[in-house]
Design a protein around this motif. Structure first.
Motif, PDB file in Angstrom:
ATOM      1  N   GLY A 113      16.679 -10.513  10.882  1.00 25.31           N
ATOM      2  CA  GLY A 113      17.836  -9.253  10.809  1.00 25.31           C
ATOM      3  C   GLY A 113      17.470  -8.073   9.838  1.00 25.31           C
ATOM      4  O   GLY A 113      18.327  -7.356   9.607  1.00 25.31           O
ATOM      5  N   CYS A 114      16.049  -8.151   9.453  1.00 21.36           N
ATOM      6  CA  CYS A 114      15.589  -6.974   8.595  1.00 21.36           C
ATOM      7  C   CYS A 114      14.177  -6.911   8.571  1.00 21.36           C
ATOM      8  O   CYS A 114      13.337  -7.822   9.153  1.00 21.36           O
ATOM      9  CB  CYS A 114      16.154  -7.121   7.160  1.00 21.36           C
ATOM     10  N   SER A 115      13.687  -5.777   8.244  1.00 19.51           N
ATOM     11  CA  SER A 115      12.167  -5.333   8.183  1.00 19.51           C
ATOM     12  C   SER A 115      11.777  -4.544   6.958  1.00 19.51           C
ATOM     13  O   SER A 115      13.012  -3.698   6.775  1.00 19.51           O
ATOM     14  CB  SER A 115      11.766  -4.964   9.515  1.00 19.51           C
ATOM     15  N   ALA A 116      10.813  -4.654   6.561  1.00 18.84           N
ATOM     16  CA  ALA A 116      10.414  -3.773   5.473  1.00 18.84           C
ATOM     17  C   ALA A 116       8.774  -3.624   5.471  1.00 18.84           C
ATOM     18  O   ALA A 116       8.208  -4.749   5.797  1.00 18.84           O
ATOM     19  CB  ALA A 116      10.894  -4.337   4.183  1.00 18.84           C
ATOM     20  N   SER A 117       8.328  -2.654   4.856  1.00 21.49           N
ATOM     21  CA  SER A 117       6.819  -2.414   4.945  1.00 21.49           C
ATOM     22  C   SER A 117       6.578  -1.332   3.880  1.00 21.49           C
ATOM     23  O   SER A 117       7.490  -0.107   4.037  1.00 21.49           O
ATOM     24  CB  SER A 117       6.351  -2.370   6.008  1.00 21.49           C
ATOM     25  N   PRO A 118       5.564  -1.098   3.643  1.00 20.16           N
ATOM     26  CA  PRO A 118       5.055   0.222   2.729  1.00 20.16           C
ATOM     27  C   PRO A 118       4.880   1.260   3.586  1.00 20.16           C
ATOM     28  O   PRO A 118       4.447   1.156   4.810  1.00 20.16           O
ATOM     29  CB  PRO A 118       3.795  -0.101   1.822  1.00 20.16           C
ATOM     30  N   HIS A 119       4.841   2.479   3.275  1.00 22.17           N
ATOM     31  CA  HIS A 119       4.709   3.541   4.089  1.00 22.17           C
ATOM     32  C   HIS A 119       3.276   3.794   4.180  1.00 22.17           C
ATOM     33  O   HIS A 119       2.982   4.288   5.356  1.00 22.17           O
ATOM     34  CB  HIS A 119       5.080   5.094   3.327  1.00 22.17           C
ATOM     35  N   SER A 120       2.571   3.506   3.349  1.00 22.30           N
ATOM     36  CA  SER A 120       1.044   3.708   3.559  1.00 22.30           C
ATOM     37  C   SER A 120       0.386   2.705   2.684  1.00 22.30           C
ATOM     38  O   SER A 120       0.880   1.999   1.789  1.00 22.30           O
ATOM     39  CB  SER A 120       0.412   4.870   3.076  1.00 22.30           C
ATOM     40  N   GLU A 121      -0.949   2.350   2.922  1.00 20.35           N
ATOM     41  CA  GLU A 121      -1.821   1.403   2.180  1.00 20.35           C
ATOM     42  C   GLU A 121      -2.117   1.880   1.004  1.00 20.35           C
ATOM     43  O   GLU A 121      -2.410   1.171  -0.049  1.00 20.35           O
ATOM     44  CB  GLU A 121      -2.924   0.778   2.907  1.00 20.35           C
ATOM     45  N   GLU A 122      -1.862   2.911   0.788  1.00 18.96           N
ATOM     46  CA  GLU A 122      -2.404   3.665  -0.515  1.00 18.96           C
ATOM     47  C   GLU A 122      -1.414   3.593  -1.669  1.00 18.96           C
ATOM     48  O   GLU A 122      -1.834   3.848  -2.789  1.00 18.96           O
ATOM     49  CB  GLU A 122      -2.789   5.208  -0.352  1.00 18.96           C
ATOM     50  N   ASN A 123      -0.105   3.631  -1.316  1.00 15.10           N
ATOM     51  CA  ASN A 123       0.927   3.630  -2.468  1.00 15.10           C
ATOM     52  C   ASN A 123       1.846   2.460  -2.046  1.00 15.10           C
ATOM     53  O   ASN A 123       2.703   2.517  -1.160  1.00 15.10           O
ATOM     54  CB  ASN A 123       1.616   5.081  -2.333  1.00 15.10           C
ATOM     55  N   LEU A 124       1.863   1.325  -2.713  1.00 18.57           N
ATOM     56  CA  LEU A 124       2.769   0.301  -2.382  1.00 18.57           C
ATOM     57  C   LEU A 124       4.228   0.376  -2.899  1.00 18.57           C
ATOM     58  O   LEU A 124       4.962  -0.298  -2.775  1.00 18.57           O
ATOM     59  CB  LEU A 124       1.887  -0.847  -3.213  1.00 18.57           C
ATOM     60  N   PHE A 125       4.282   1.578  -3.657  1.00 19.92           N
ATOM     61  CA  PHE A 125       5.497   1.642  -4.585  1.00 19.92           C
ATOM     62  C   PHE A 125       6.703   2.519  -3.420  1.00 19.92           C
ATOM     63  O   PHE A 125       7.799   2.456  -3.985  1.00 19.92           O
ATOM     64  CB  PHE A 125       5.272   2.561  -5.652  1.00 19.92           C
ATOM     65  N   VAL A 126       6.182   2.846  -2.032  1.00 23.02           N
ATOM     66  CA  VAL A 126       7.224   3.470  -1.489  1.00 23.02           C
ATOM     67  C   VAL A 126       7.213   2.891  -0.025  1.00 23.02           C
ATOM     68  O   VAL A 126       6.057   2.783   0.759  1.00 23.02           O
ATOM     69  CB  VAL A 126       6.647   5.049  -1.123  1.00 23.02           C
ATOM     70  N   TRP A 127       8.547   2.280   0.186  1.00 27.00           N
ATOM     71  CA  TRP A 127       8.700   1.349   1.164  1.00 27.00           C
ATOM     72  C   TRP A 127       9.685   1.698   2.062  1.00 27.00           C
ATOM     73  O   TRP A 127      10.602   2.486   1.673  1.00 27.00           O
ATOM     74  CB  TRP A 127       9.141  -0.038   0.959  1.00 27.00           C
ATOM     75  N   SER A 128       9.610   1.638   3.378  1.00 26.10           N
ATOM     76  CA  SER A 128      10.673   1.662   4.471  1.00 26.10           C
ATOM     77  C   SER A 128      11.373   0.118   4.756  1.00 26.10           C
ATOM     78  O   SER A 128      10.554  -0.842   5.006  1.00 26.10           O
ATOM     79  CB  SER A 128      10.427   2.366   5.650  1.00 26.10           C
ATOM     80  N   ALA A 129      12.688   0.151   4.830  1.00 23.28           N
ATOM     81  CA  ALA A 129      13.223  -0.947   5.199  1.00 23.28           C
ATOM     82  C   ALA A 129      14.426  -0.683   6.183  1.00 23.28           C
ATOM     83  O   ALA A 129      15.151   0.188   6.280  1.00 23.28           O
ATOM     84  CB  ALA A 129      13.908  -1.649   3.913  1.00 23.28           C
ATOM     85  N   THR A 130      14.669  -1.639   7.129  1.00 24.69           N
ATOM     86  CA  THR A 130      15.810  -1.727   8.143  1.00 24.69           C
ATOM     87  C   THR A 130      16.495  -3.087   7.843  1.00 24.69           C
ATOM     88  O   THR A 130      16.073  -4.029   7.883  1.00 24.69           O
ATOM     89  CB  THR A 130      15.248  -1.475   9.259  1.00 24.69           C
ATOM     90  N   ILE A 131      17.754  -3.129   7.883  1.00 18.03           N
ATOM     91  CA  ILE A 131      18.893  -4.237   8.083  1.00 18.03           C
ATOM     92  C   ILE A 131      19.486  -3.809   9.349  1.00 18.03           C
ATOM     93  O   ILE A 131      20.296  -3.011   9.476  1.00 18.03           O
ATOM     94  CB  ILE A 131      19.539  -4.168   6.845  1.00 18.03           C
TER      95      ILE A 131
END
Length: 53
Positions: free
Chosen positions: A23-41
Motif C-alpha cells: 500500500g505504499c512506496s518511497a524512494s529518494p529523488h536522486s542517488e546524490e541526495n538521500l535526504f529528499v524522498w518521494s512517497a506514495t500511500i
C-alpha cells in the motif's frame, strides 16, 4: 564517510526495496541526495482515496 543519518537512510532504502510494504512506496529523488524522498500511500479500496493520484 557517510553520516549516521545517511547510513540509516541507506538501510531504510534497502529494506523498502527488498520487501516493499503493502500500500505504499518511497524512494529518494536522486542517488546524490538521500535526504529528499518521494512517497506514495495508496488509498484503501472502496473509499474516496482509491486510485487517487
Amino acid at each position: 564517510m557517510a553520516s549516521s543519518a545517511q547510513l540509516r537512510l541507506m538501510s531504510d532504502l534497502k529494506a523498502i526495496t527488498s520487501e516493499p510494504p503493502e500500500g505504499c512506496s518511497a524512494s529518494p529523488h536522486s542517488e546524490e541526495n538521500l535526504f529528499v524522498w518521494s512517497a506514495t500511500i495508496f488509498g484503501p479500496d472502496e473509499t474516496p482515496w482509491e486510485d487517487w493520484n
